[in-house]
Write a protein that holds these residues in place. Structure first.
Motif, PDB file in Angstrom:
ATOM      1  N   ASP A  94       0.832  -1.203   0.000  1.00 43.30           N
ATOM      2  CA  ASP A  94       0.000   0.000   0.000  1.00 43.30           C
ATOM      3  C   ASP A  94       0.866   1.252   0.000  1.00 43.30           C
ATOM      4  O   ASP A  94       0.612   2.210  -0.737  1.00 43.30           O
ATOM      5  N   ARG A  95       1.898   1.244   0.829  1.00 44.60           N
ATOM      6  CA  ARG A  95       2.806   2.382   0.907  1.00 44.60           C
ATOM      7  C   ARG A  95       3.578   2.560  -0.387  1.00 44.60           C
ATOM      8  O   ARG A  95       3.799   3.672  -0.862  1.00 44.60           O
ATOM      9  N   LEU A 128      -9.859  -5.722   2.255  1.00 40.33           N
ATOM     10  CA  LEU A 128      -9.900  -4.878   1.074  1.00 40.33           C
ATOM     11  C   LEU A 128      -8.964  -3.699   1.299  1.00 40.33           C
ATOM     12  O   LEU A 128      -9.278  -2.776   2.038  1.00 40.33           O
ATOM     13  N   ASN A 129      -7.792  -3.770   0.675  1.00 37.81           N
ATOM     14  CA  ASN A 129      -6.834  -2.677   0.734  1.00 37.81           C
ATOM     15  C   ASN A 129      -6.504  -2.275  -0.699  1.00 37.81           C
ATOM     16  O   ASN A 129      -7.178  -2.702  -1.640  1.00 37.81           O
ATOM     17  N   ALA A 133      -7.940  -4.025  -4.055  1.00 43.30           N
ATOM     18  CA  ALA A 133      -8.716  -3.113  -4.902  1.00 43.30           C
ATOM     19  C   ALA A 133      -8.177  -3.114  -6.325  1.00 43.30           C
ATOM     20  O   ALA A 133      -8.947  -3.092  -7.292  1.00 43.30           O
ATOM     21  N   GLN A 134      -6.850  -3.169  -6.467  1.00 46.97           N
ATOM     22  CA  GLN A 134      -6.263  -3.236  -7.808  1.00 46.97           C
ATOM     23  C   GLN A 134      -6.590  -4.564  -8.482  1.00 46.97           C
ATOM     24  O   GLN A 134      -6.803  -4.611  -9.703  1.00 46.97           O
ATOM     25  N   GLU A 162     -17.929  -4.095  -0.479  1.00 53.10           N
ATOM     26  CA  GLU A 162     -16.508  -3.739  -0.479  1.00 53.10           C
ATOM     27  C   GLU A 162     -15.929  -3.787  -1.891  1.00 53.10           C
ATOM     28  O   GLU A 162     -15.117  -2.939  -2.265  1.00 53.10           O
ATOM     29  N   VAL A 163     -16.344  -4.784  -2.661  1.00 50.07           N
ATOM     30  CA  VAL A 163     -15.842  -4.880  -4.035  1.00 50.07           C
ATOM     31  C   VAL A 163     -16.339  -3.705  -4.866  1.00 50.07           C
ATOM     32  O   VAL A 163     -15.588  -3.107  -5.646  1.00 50.07           O
ATOM     33  N   LYS A 164     -17.606  -3.343  -4.690  1.00 49.42           N
ATOM     34  CA  LYS A 164     -18.140  -2.179  -5.398  1.00 49.42           C
ATOM     35  C   LYS A 164     -17.383  -0.919  -5.029  1.00 49.42           C
ATOM     36  O   LYS A 164     -17.183  -0.035  -5.860  1.00 49.42           O
ATOM     37  N   GLY A 165     -16.952  -0.846  -3.793  1.00 51.64           N
ATOM     38  CA  GLY A 165     -16.235   0.323  -3.334  1.00 51.64           C
ATOM     39  C   GLY A 165     -14.850   0.476  -3.911  1.00 51.64           C
ATOM     40  O   GLY A 165     -14.209   1.525  -3.763  1.00 51.64           O
TER      41      GLY A 165
END
Length: 243
Positions: A94-95, A128-129, A133-134, A162-165
């Motif tokens: 993520d970073r 979900l990070n 998400a990618q 969460e997937v929609k987000g």
């Protein structure tokens, strides 16, 4: 090429076992050139395949702008099946994505693998990070293992939200009931509430995957669990064919 993500919002539901066995089905049943891409820091897929990540290059290095994933991809003992293993470095992705400013970095890497592979199976992080998400932005289908419980429908709604987000659009989601034992009334009720969901049974053969460090179709090819994974893979191929 088609990409299939195996995703769950929590651990302990069989996510990694699903990913490994579906990747084996893709390579052995469909005879597809298949890459199992482990994005869970626990390296569970690598463990179940009997493969440890190389210490010289860590898993996050594949996302550097000047690196290629091919140097990290490992052969498995099975024809048509390769593994891109994970390690603890995944936790810092993520970073790293923030540093390089690339929200589509994973999609670009996956696109570069199209000439080598027919199927990519993602073993996603159990949260979900930015990494998962990618994956959702590049996946053609999301497989969601769900334990047999009255809360399964609620859990699926949580996954969908969460997937929609993760973006304006999202891939189709296929819920799969995992670890089901039809001798138990609770499991029967959960099955009756969701009769169209594919099922993977609670079976010692599935548990033995971690002991044997092999897909169930290798050491117990005639078991109900092996047949269930094969049937699930057939359903996935049909869904992909329909677009």
């Amino acid at each position: 090429m088609a990409s299939i993500a195996v995703y769950s919002v929590k651990g302990g539901v069989g996510k990694t076992t699903f990913a490994v066995n579906l990747a084996w089905c893709a390579a052995s049943i469909s005879r597809r050139e298949t890459l199992l891409w482990d994005l869970d820091a626990s390296n569970g897929s690598g463990f179940l395949m009997g493969i440890d990540p190389k210490k010289k290059r860590n898993a996050e290095s594949v996302f550097d702008l000047d690196r290629t994933p091919r140097k990290l991809i490992r052969k498995t003992d099975y024809p048509n099946l390769h593994l891109l293993p994970a390690d603890e470095s995944i936790r810092s992705l993520d970073r790293q994505f923030s540093r390089i400013g690339k929200r589509k970095r994973l999609a670009k890497i996956a696109a570069g693998l199209r000439k080598d592979y027919d199927r990519i199976i993602f073993d996603c992080p159990p949260v979900l990070n930015e990494v998962s998400a990618q994956v959702m932005r590049v996946a053609d289908l999301v497989i969601v293992p769900l334990p047999p419980s009255p809360l399964s429908t609620r859990a699926l709604k949580q996954v969908v939200e969460e997937v929609k987000g993760s973006g304006k659009s999202h891939p189709p989601i296929l819920p799969v009931m995992s670890m089901i034992d039809m001798r138990r009334n609770l499991h029967k009720d959960a099955r009756a509430a969701n009769p169209k969901w594919p099922v993977i049974p609670l079976a010692s053969a599935v548990e033995q995957c971690a002991v044997e460090q092999k897909p169930v179709g290798v050491f117990a090819p005639r078991s109900p669990a092996a047949r269930a994974f094969a049937q699930l893979w057939t359903a996935i191929e049909r869904k992909l064919a329909k677009g």
